[in-house]
Design a protein around this motif. Structure first.
Motif, mmCIF file in Angstrom:
data_model
loop_
_atom_site.group_PDB
_atom_site.id
_atom_site.type_symbol
_atom_site.label_atom_id
_atom_site.label_comp_id
_atom_site.label_asym_id
_atom_site.label_seq_id
_atom_site.Cartn_x
_atom_site.Cartn_y
_atom_site.Cartn_z
ATOM 1 N N ALA A 136 0.832 -1.204 0.000
ATOM 2 C CA ALA A 136 0.000 0.000 0.000
ATOM 3 C C ALA A 136 0.864 1.249 0.000
ATOM 4 O O ALA A 136 0.592 2.213 -0.733
ATOM 5 C CB ALA A 136 -0.930 -0.002 1.214
ATOM 6 N N ASP A 137 1.925 1.265 0.798
ATOM 7 C CA ASP A 137 2.814 2.426 0.848
ATOM 8 C C ASP A 137 3.498 2.643 -0.495
ATOM 9 O O ASP A 137 3.594 3.774 -0.994
ATOM 10 C CB ASP A 137 3.845 2.235 1.954
ATOM 11 N N LEU A 138 3.957 1.555 -1.105
ATOM 12 C CA LEU A 138 4.626 1.631 -2.408
ATOM 13 C C LEU A 138 3.693 2.195 -3.470
ATOM 14 O O LEU A 138 4.050 3.136 -4.207
ATOM 15 C CB LEU A 138 5.096 0.230 -2.814
ATOM 16 N N PHE A 139 2.488 1.653 -3.554
ATOM 17 C CA PHE A 139 1.542 2.080 -4.577
ATOM 18 C C PHE A 139 1.017 3.491 -4.294
ATOM 19 O O PHE A 139 0.851 4.302 -5.211
ATOM 20 C CB PHE A 139 0.362 1.104 -4.667
ATOM 21 N N SER A 140 0.747 3.777 -3.028
ATOM 22 C CA SER A 140 0.177 5.081 -2.684
ATOM 23 C C SER A 140 1.126 6.215 -3.030
ATOM 24 O O SER A 140 0.702 7.280 -3.505
ATOM 25 C CB SER A 140 -0.175 5.130 -1.196
ATOM 26 N N LYS A 141 2.415 6.017 -2.814
ATOM 27 C CA LYS A 141 3.377 7.064 -3.149
ATOM 28 C C LYS A 141 3.419 7.317 -4.656
ATOM 29 O O LYS A 141 3.722 8.431 -5.088
ATOM 30 C CB LYS A 141 4.766 6.709 -2.618
ATOM 31 N N GLU A 142 3.092 6.304 -5.454
ATOM 32 C CA GLU A 142 3.052 6.513 -6.895
ATOM 33 C C GLU A 142 1.840 7.362 -7.299
ATOM 34 O O GLU A 142 1.827 7.936 -8.382
ATOM 35 C CB GLU A 142 3.048 5.171 -7.638
ATOM 36 N N VAL A 143 0.852 7.435 -6.429
ATOM 37 C CA VAL A 143 -0.294 8.314 -6.674
ATOM 38 C C VAL A 143 -0.040 9.699 -6.095
ATOM 39 O O VAL A 143 -0.262 10.714 -6.750
ATOM 40 C CB VAL A 143 -1.587 7.723 -6.071
ATOM 41 N N THR A 144 0.451 9.752 -4.860
ATOM 42 C CA THR A 144 0.562 11.040 -4.161
ATOM 43 C C THR A 144 1.857 11.785 -4.469
ATOM 44 O O THR A 144 1.893 13.019 -4.421
ATOM 45 C CB THR A 144 0.453 10.836 -2.647
ATOM 46 N N GLU A 145 2.935 11.058 -4.789
ATOM 47 C CA GLU A 145 4.231 11.700 -5.042
ATOM 48 C C GLU A 145 4.675 11.581 -6.499
ATOM 49 O O GLU A 145 5.615 12.250 -6.912
ATOM 50 C CB GLU A 145 5.308 11.092 -4.133
ATOM 51 N N ARG A 187 -4.858 -6.543 -0.999
ATOM 52 C CA ARG A 187 -5.187 -5.696 0.148
ATOM 53 C C ARG A 187 -4.427 -4.373 0.077
ATOM 54 O O ARG A 187 -4.980 -3.307 0.382
ATOM 55 C CB ARG A 187 -4.891 -6.432 1.457
ATOM 56 N N GLY A 188 -3.167 -4.436 -0.340
ATOM 57 C CA GLY A 188 -2.400 -3.208 -0.487
ATOM 58 C C GLY A 188 -2.973 -2.306 -1.558
ATOM 59 O O GLY A 188 -3.031 -1.081 -1.392
ATOM 60 N N ALA A 189 -3.408 -2.892 -2.670
ATOM 61 C CA ALA A 189 -4.024 -2.105 -3.736
ATOM 62 C C ALA A 189 -5.310 -1.443 -3.247
ATOM 63 O O ALA A 189 -5.583 -0.276 -3.531
ATOM 64 C CB ALA A 189 -4.307 -2.991 -4.949
ATOM 65 N N ALA A 190 -6.121 -2.198 -2.502
ATOM 66 C CA ALA A 190 -7.366 -1.646 -1.974
ATOM 67 C C ALA A 190 -7.091 -0.498 -1.002
ATOM 68 O O ALA A 190 -7.784 0.525 -1.016
ATOM 69 C CB ALA A 190 -8.175 -2.743 -1.288
ATOM 70 N N ARG A 191 -6.076 -0.649 -0.167
ATOM 71 C CA ARG A 191 -5.743 0.411 0.790
ATOM 72 C C ARG A 191 -5.258 1.660 0.059
ATOM 73 O O ARG A 191 -5.566 2.788 0.469
ATOM 74 C CB ARG A 191 -4.688 -0.088 1.772
ATOM 75 N N THR A 192 -4.498 1.458 -1.009
ATOM 76 C CA THR A 192 -4.069 2.606 -1.815
ATOM 77 C C THR A 192 -5.270 3.331 -2.390
ATOM 78 O O THR A 192 -5.366 4.566 -2.341
ATOM 79 C CB THR A 192 -3.143 2.145 -2.948
ATOM 80 N N ALA A 193 -6.208 2.584 -2.959
ATOM 81 C CA ALA A 193 -7.408 3.204 -3.526
ATOM 82 C C ALA A 193 -8.190 3.949 -2.451
ATOM 83 O O ALA A 193 -8.671 5.066 -2.669
ATOM 84 C CB ALA A 193 -8.280 2.133 -4.186
ATOM 85 N N LEU A 194 -8.302 3.350 -1.276
ATOM 86 C CA LEU A 194 -9.042 3.969 -0.186
ATOM 87 C C LEU A 194 -8.354 5.249 0.281
ATOM 88 O O LEU A 194 -8.997 6.262 0.554
ATOM 89 C CB LEU A 194 -9.165 2.978 0.970
ATOM 90 N N ASP A 195 -7.017 5.221 0.347
ATOM 91 C CA ASP A 195 -6.259 6.361 0.880
ATOM 92 C C ASP A 195 -6.088 7.498 -0.117
ATOM 93 O O ASP A 195 -5.964 8.661 0.277
ATOM 94 C CB ASP A 195 -4.879 5.899 1.342
ATOM 95 N N THR A 196 -6.059 7.184 -1.411
ATOM 96 C CA THR A 196 -5.706 8.199 -2.409
ATOM 97 C C THR A 196 -6.873 8.631 -3.289
ATOM 98 O O THR A 196 -6.790 9.661 -3.954
ATOM 99 C CB THR A 196 -4.589 7.683 -3.336
ATOM 100 N N GLY A 197 -7.927 7.839 -3.348
ATOM 101 C CA GLY A 197 -9.082 8.201 -4.157
ATOM 102 C C GLY A 197 -9.077 7.675 -5.570
ATOM 103 O O GLY A 197 -10.046 7.882 -6.307
ATOM 104 N N VAL A 198 -7.999 6.975 -5.996
ATOM 105 C CA VAL A 198 -8.013 6.373 -7.329
ATOM 106 C C VAL A 198 -8.687 5.014 -7.240
ATOM 107 O O VAL A 198 -8.779 4.419 -6.166
ATOM 108 C CB VAL A 198 -6.584 6.231 -7.910
#
Length: 329
Positions: free
Chosen positions: A131-140, A174-185
């Motif tokens: 989730a951290d890896l994927f989320s940073k690709e959305v937010t950063e 689960r990590g992908a779902a958490r990224t979607a939940l945290d970032t809105g994509v």
């Protein structure tokens, strides 16, 4: 039909930055611009001539636009040829919006680093690390290896093994779902052996079903199990995304896909259907797949209309559904 004025303030992440969701037009949601089997870029018999690759892709995107297409989603994730500078240049040159994705899978296609045991005794990478890896690709911004980050990912995608989800793949989902939940994509999953089981893993992370696309539901095993109707009934988007593939015994033919689409529409799920062709613009390390990105809009949807699909539902499927999926929320 959805009122587009309700989405005028909403945006979608593209490689050139956020664009108004209302400007996406006709969208191809599950395609591959440049698909490179990991490692093929180092093989002496594989040419990676960037000028040639650009020319081929620009021609295919121009054809897509000439047939009414306006936005294409590269759903290859992080390690299968994603080339952000190439995508940026293609989007500027052709006027086609390009949405790139983060994510990875299935397990057999992961690099060794992501399979390295993180504990003693060994356990898979935990979901929070993915989730951290994927989320940073959305937010950063998405990583250009060893150089920089560039545009924000517009989608997180992951895949399970056809024999059934592994422990590592559960972490990925689960990590992908958490990224979607945290970032809105949104999150796009390619299920393994059981579409509903794999969807439940994602929904267990408390993401709304309307932010999830379940792809590959035109697989013959999924069709036989009635998975598409069940997925739509749970509120997730139904990916019928191998349109144009007619000679693979594991998938429906386009005539059978048409029956599937029309059945979903008759059941009241026109607002959950997503069509795409899984086309590959340029393939490296695997066979070429010479199917135009325009096939859905230029061939399949007109065929659906001859079978009774209304103009309203065609617009809903080609424009409104992918727009609603991709809008950052």
């Amino acid at each position: 039909m959805t009122d587009t004025t309700s989405v005028t303030s909403k945006t979608v992440n593209t490689v050139l930055g956020p664009v108004p969701a209302a400007e996406l037009g006709v969208v191809a949601v599950h395609e591959a611009l440049l698909s490179v089997v990991p490692g093929a870029q180092y093989a002496p018999d594989v040419s990676m001539d960037r000028a040639e690759i650009f020319e081929v892709l620009a021609g295919k995107l121009a054809d897509f636009r000439e047939h009414g297409g306006k936005t294409i989603v590269d759903s290859t994730g992080m390690f299968h040829g994603r080339d952000l500078k190439l995508f940026e240049a293609l989007s500027r040159s052709t006027g086609v919006h390009i949405v790139a994705s983060t994510g990875m899978g299935p397990e057999e296609m992961l690099g060794g680093y992501f399979l390295t045991p993180q504990t003693n005794p060994p356990t898979p990478w935990p979901a929070e690390k993915f989730a951290d890896l994927f989320s940073k690709e959305v937010t950063e911004g998405m990583v250009v290896p060893r150089v920089e980050r560039r545009g924000a990912a517009g989608l997180v995608t992951t895949t399970a093994d056809r024999a059934g989800m592994t422990a590592t793949e559960e972490s990925l989902f689960r990590g992908a779902a958490r990224t979607a939940l945290d970032t809105g994509v949104p999150v796009s999953i390619r299920f393994g052996a059981d579409a509903l089981h794999d969807l439940d893993i994602v929904l267990d992370e408390q993401i709304g079903a309307g932010r999830v696309l379940v792809g590959g539901l035109d697989r013959r095993d999924a069709a036989s199990a009635g998975a598409a109707l069940a997925v739509a009934g749970r509120g997730a988007f139904v990916g019928i995304d191998h349109v144009g593939l007619n000679e693979d015994a594991g998938y429906l033919t386009d005539h059978e896909r048409a029956d599937l689409v029309l059945g979903l529409v008759r059941a009241g799920h026109a607002d959950k259907v997503i069509l795409s062709s899984n086309a590959i613009g340029v393939a490296k390390g695997q066979p070429e797949y010479e199917l135009p990105f325009s096939h859905v809009v230029s061939v399949f949807v007109p065929f659906l209309k001859t079978r009774g699909l209304s103009e309203e539902d065609a617009h809903r499927i080609l424009v409104e559904n992918p727009r609603d999926l991709l809008t950052v929320r």
